[in-house]
Design a protein around this motif. Structure first.
Motif, PDB file in Angstrom:
ATOM      1  N   TYR A 182     -41.741  19.110  30.832  1.00 34.87           N
ATOM      2  CA  TYR A 182     -41.337  17.713  30.716  1.00 34.87           C
ATOM      3  C   TYR A 182     -41.186  17.256  29.272  1.00 34.87           C
ATOM      4  O   TYR A 182     -40.464  16.301  28.981  1.00 34.87           O
ATOM      5  CB  TYR A 182     -42.380  16.820  31.419  1.00 34.87           C
ATOM      6  N   THR A 281     -40.261   0.335  29.497  1.00 37.76           N
ATOM      7  CA  THR A 281     -40.015   1.502  30.347  1.00 37.76           C
ATOM      8  C   THR A 281     -41.307   2.273  30.636  1.00 37.76           C
ATOM      9  O   THR A 281     -41.434   2.867  31.716  1.00 37.76           O
ATOM     10  CB  THR A 281     -38.968   2.443  29.724  1.00 37.76           C
ATOM     11  N   HIS A 282     -42.272   2.236  29.733  1.00 37.12           N
ATOM     12  CA  HIS A 282     -43.562   2.870  30.032  1.00 37.12           C
ATOM     13  C   HIS A 282     -44.233   2.184  31.227  1.00 37.12           C
ATOM     14  O   HIS A 282     -44.834   2.861  32.083  1.00 37.12           O
ATOM     15  CB  HIS A 282     -44.485   2.822  28.823  1.00 37.12           C
ATOM     16  N   ARG A 285     -42.570   3.282  34.392  1.00 37.44           N
ATOM     17  CA  ARG A 285     -43.059   4.616  34.763  1.00 37.44           C
ATOM     18  C   ARG A 285     -44.441   4.519  35.404  1.00 37.44           C
ATOM     19  O   ARG A 285     -44.775   5.276  36.325  1.00 37.44           O
ATOM     20  CB  ARG A 285     -43.100   5.528  33.535  1.00 37.44           C
ATOM     21  N   HIS A 289     -45.652   5.898  38.913  1.00 38.12           N
ATOM     22  CA  HIS A 289     -46.840   6.758  38.949  1.00 38.12           C
ATOM     23  C   HIS A 289     -47.760   6.312  40.092  1.00 38.12           C
ATOM     24  O   HIS A 289     -48.246   7.131  40.897  1.00 38.12           O
ATOM     25  CB  HIS A 289     -47.565   6.650  37.603  1.00 38.12           C
ATOM     26  N   ALA A 305     -36.812   2.605  40.463  1.00 35.19           N
ATOM     27  CA  ALA A 305     -36.531   3.023  39.092  1.00 35.19           C
ATOM     28  C   ALA A 305     -35.174   2.507  38.641  1.00 35.19           C
ATOM     29  O   ALA A 305     -35.028   1.995  37.517  1.00 35.19           O
ATOM     30  CB  ALA A 305     -36.585   4.547  38.989  1.00 35.19           C
ATOM     31  N   GLU A 316     -34.148  12.319  35.208  1.00 36.47           N
ATOM     32  CA  GLU A 316     -35.372  11.729  34.676  1.00 36.47           C
ATOM     33  C   GLU A 316     -36.259  11.212  35.799  1.00 36.47           C
ATOM     34  O   GLU A 316     -37.480  11.409  35.782  1.00 36.47           O
ATOM     35  CB  GLU A 316     -35.045  10.584  33.706  1.00 36.47           C
ATOM     36  N   ASN A 319     -37.894  14.234  37.645  1.00 35.36           N
ATOM     37  CA  ASN A 319     -38.968  14.830  36.856  1.00 35.36           C
ATOM     38  C   ASN A 319     -40.186  13.913  36.784  1.00 35.36           C
ATOM     39  O   ASN A 319     -41.337  14.362  36.867  1.00 35.36           O
ATOM     40  CB  ASN A 319     -38.479  15.148  35.444  1.00 35.36           C
ATOM     41  N   LEU A 320     -39.918  12.627  36.633  1.00 34.61           N
ATOM     42  CA  LEU A 320     -40.995  11.643  36.534  1.00 34.61           C
ATOM     43  C   LEU A 320     -41.873  11.671  37.785  1.00 34.61           C
ATOM     44  O   LEU A 320     -43.107  11.697  37.704  1.00 34.61           O
ATOM     45  CB  LEU A 320     -40.369  10.266  36.325  1.00 34.61           C
ATOM     46  N   ASP A 323     -43.748  15.199  38.155  1.00 29.51           N
ATOM     47  CA  ASP A 323     -44.793  15.349  37.144  1.00 29.51           C
ATOM     48  C   ASP A 323     -46.017  14.512  37.496  1.00 29.51           C
ATOM     49  O   ASP A 323     -47.157  14.988  37.432  1.00 29.51           O
ATOM     50  CB  ASP A 323     -44.277  14.921  35.768  1.00 29.51           C
ATOM     51  N   ARG A 324     -45.794  13.271  37.858  1.00 31.08           N
ATOM     52  CA  ARG A 324     -46.905  12.352  38.108  1.00 31.08           C
ATOM     53  C   ARG A 324     -47.497  12.491  39.503  1.00 31.08           C
ATOM     54  O   ARG A 324     -48.617  12.039  39.747  1.00 31.08           O
ATOM     55  CB  ARG A 324     -46.432  10.907  37.891  1.00 31.08           C
ATOM     56  N   LEU A 334     -50.197  11.579  31.786  1.00 32.60           N
ATOM     57  CA  LEU A 334     -49.061  10.671  31.605  1.00 32.60           C
ATOM     58  C   LEU A 334     -49.426   9.208  31.843  1.00 32.60           C
ATOM     59  O   LEU A 334     -48.694   8.315  31.402  1.00 32.60           O
ATOM     60  CB  LEU A 334     -47.894  11.094  32.494  1.00 32.60           C
TER      61      LEU A 334
END
Length: 398
Positions: A182, A281-282, A285, A289, A305, A316, A319-320, A323-324, A334
């Motif tokens: 990532y 944007t964090h 995310r 999450h 999103a 993106e 993957n987001l 990953d989470r 993350l």
């Protein structure tokens, strides 16, 4: 051997075991590297059993610093071994904060601030926003970024040293790699020597991002961890000196590294626009999450999103979520980005000068968990959010 040192030795052996089997590295930064390489542990289960014994000893001794670290290691390693704790429990054990989330009103406020910053540069809020921003910020190649990152850091380094009081030396070795993971760039290291890797598979650069990147990776991570190493080798510290991404210091490390331009270069308009968009944007995310771990469908999360960030790509988003949602290290680590970024952005904009001075100087002396940060600024926001239900949007809304 004192308990702290036993934990460090076991973590180094665990790290060597993971390296031998091709697993994820455990130690992100060793603040007290040994003179000789450590042999690998025989198995993950052996490490788990040793850490369990250390936790019991730390509890019996009243050694809170070691117990907090070992608890985080056990939660993460348990997840690697197949356990799947509930998200909030997992985050409290590893990152040291909850996952209550941020209110709709607050996120919309951040969205409006980001939207206005974009509008000031003639950029709209639509599917092409990312491409327009990339052009505004001035695209450069990875090779150019690698050649210039040290120069950009040097421009701001005196300010960071003055704000933090650190005198620690540091060196950085730059590598360009091609890794199916990532991350776009990563700093790790030992003592005063750091390694900065550029992942050409995912990294892209602009003039503006380079300025942020230099502060984040070199003056944030490399200098800060070197400062911890200076403390950890010159003082008899209680904390475990082998840092990992699943320990409760990451909100400090990632949050301050992300927010540094707010303290150092607040007159850089393009960089401040980058900060506004990054902060917003964090937190989006973070919503995703929470949602994917709460059982919401992939389609619901993807729609949300795109509603929040219409320029977020399918790659993106995919993957987001994976990953989470599934990867033990990233499921923990993350979360530190939104949790830490929000706290330090607010520190820069709302705290008084003495509080900022106290936080920044302490933050470069030794690692701080969320509870430590809250003690330094009791009026600050709750790290991880103060509570909000998960409400997903459709692409027709912000």
């Amino acid at each position: 051997m004192r308990l702290r040192d036993q934990v460090e030795a076991t973590v180094r052996a665990w790290d060597a075991h993971e390296a031998a089997r091709g697993g994820r590295q455990v130690i992100d930064y060793d603040c007290a590297p040994p003179e000789h390489p450590v042999g690998p542990a025989s198995s993950r289960l052996e490490v788990f059993e040793q850490l369990t014994a250390y936790q019991q000893q730390a509890q019996a001794d009243g050694d809170a610093a070691v117990e907090r670290t070992v608890r985080a290691h056990l939660a993460y390693l348990g997840s690697v071994l197949g356990q799947r704790p509930e998200l909030d429990d997992y985050m409290r054990a590893t990152q040291g904060c909850g996952t209550a989330g941020w209110s709709e009103e607050y996120i919309l406020e951040l969205a409006e601030r980001a939207r206005q910053a974009l509008a000031d540069h003639g950029i709209g809020w639509n599917a092409s926003t990312g491409d327009e921003l990339h052009q505004l910020y001035g695209p450069i190649t990875i090779d150019e970024a690698g050649e210039r990152v040290g120069e950009e850091a040097a421009k701001v380094e005196p300010i960071v040293r003055e704000l933090t009081g650190t005198t620690a030396p540091f060196t950085v070795k730059i590598e360009v790699v091609d890794v199916d993971d990532y991350w776009s760039f990563w700093v790790d290291g030992a003592g005063t020597a750091a390694r900065l890797r550029f992942n050409k598979r995912t990294a892209s650069f602009t003039e503006t991002r380079l300025r942020s990147f230099a502060q984040h990776e070199l003056l944030g991570h490399a200098l800060q961890c070197s400062s911890f190493s200076q403390t950890g080798t010159t003082e008899d510290v209680p904390w475990v000196r082998t840092l990992t991404t699943h320990l409760p210091y990451q909100s400090l490390l990632e949050g301050l590294a992300t927010a540094w331009p707010m303290f150092t270069t607040p007159d850089d308009e393009r960089l401040m626009t980058y900060q506004r968009v990054t902060h917003y944007t964090h937190l989006v995310r973070a919503e995703l999450h929470r949602a994917i771990n709460a059982g919401h469908s992939v389609r619901e999360c993807a729609d949300h999103a795109r509603a929040r960030v219409p320029w977020m790509s399918a790659r993106e988003i995919g993957n987001l979520l994976s990953d989470r949602g599934t990867e033990p290290m990233l499921r923990s680590y993350l979360w530190s980005y939104p949790a830490g970024t929000d706290w330090f952005m607010n520190l820069a904009e709302q705290a008084d000068a003495p509080t900022i001075d106290k936080v920044l100087r302490t933050a470069y002396h030794h690692p701080l968990a969320p509870a430590d940060l809250a003690e330094l600024w009791p009026a600050g926001p709750v790290i991880g959010g103060d509570g909000s239900p998960i409400t997903l949007r459709r692409p027709t809304t912000v």
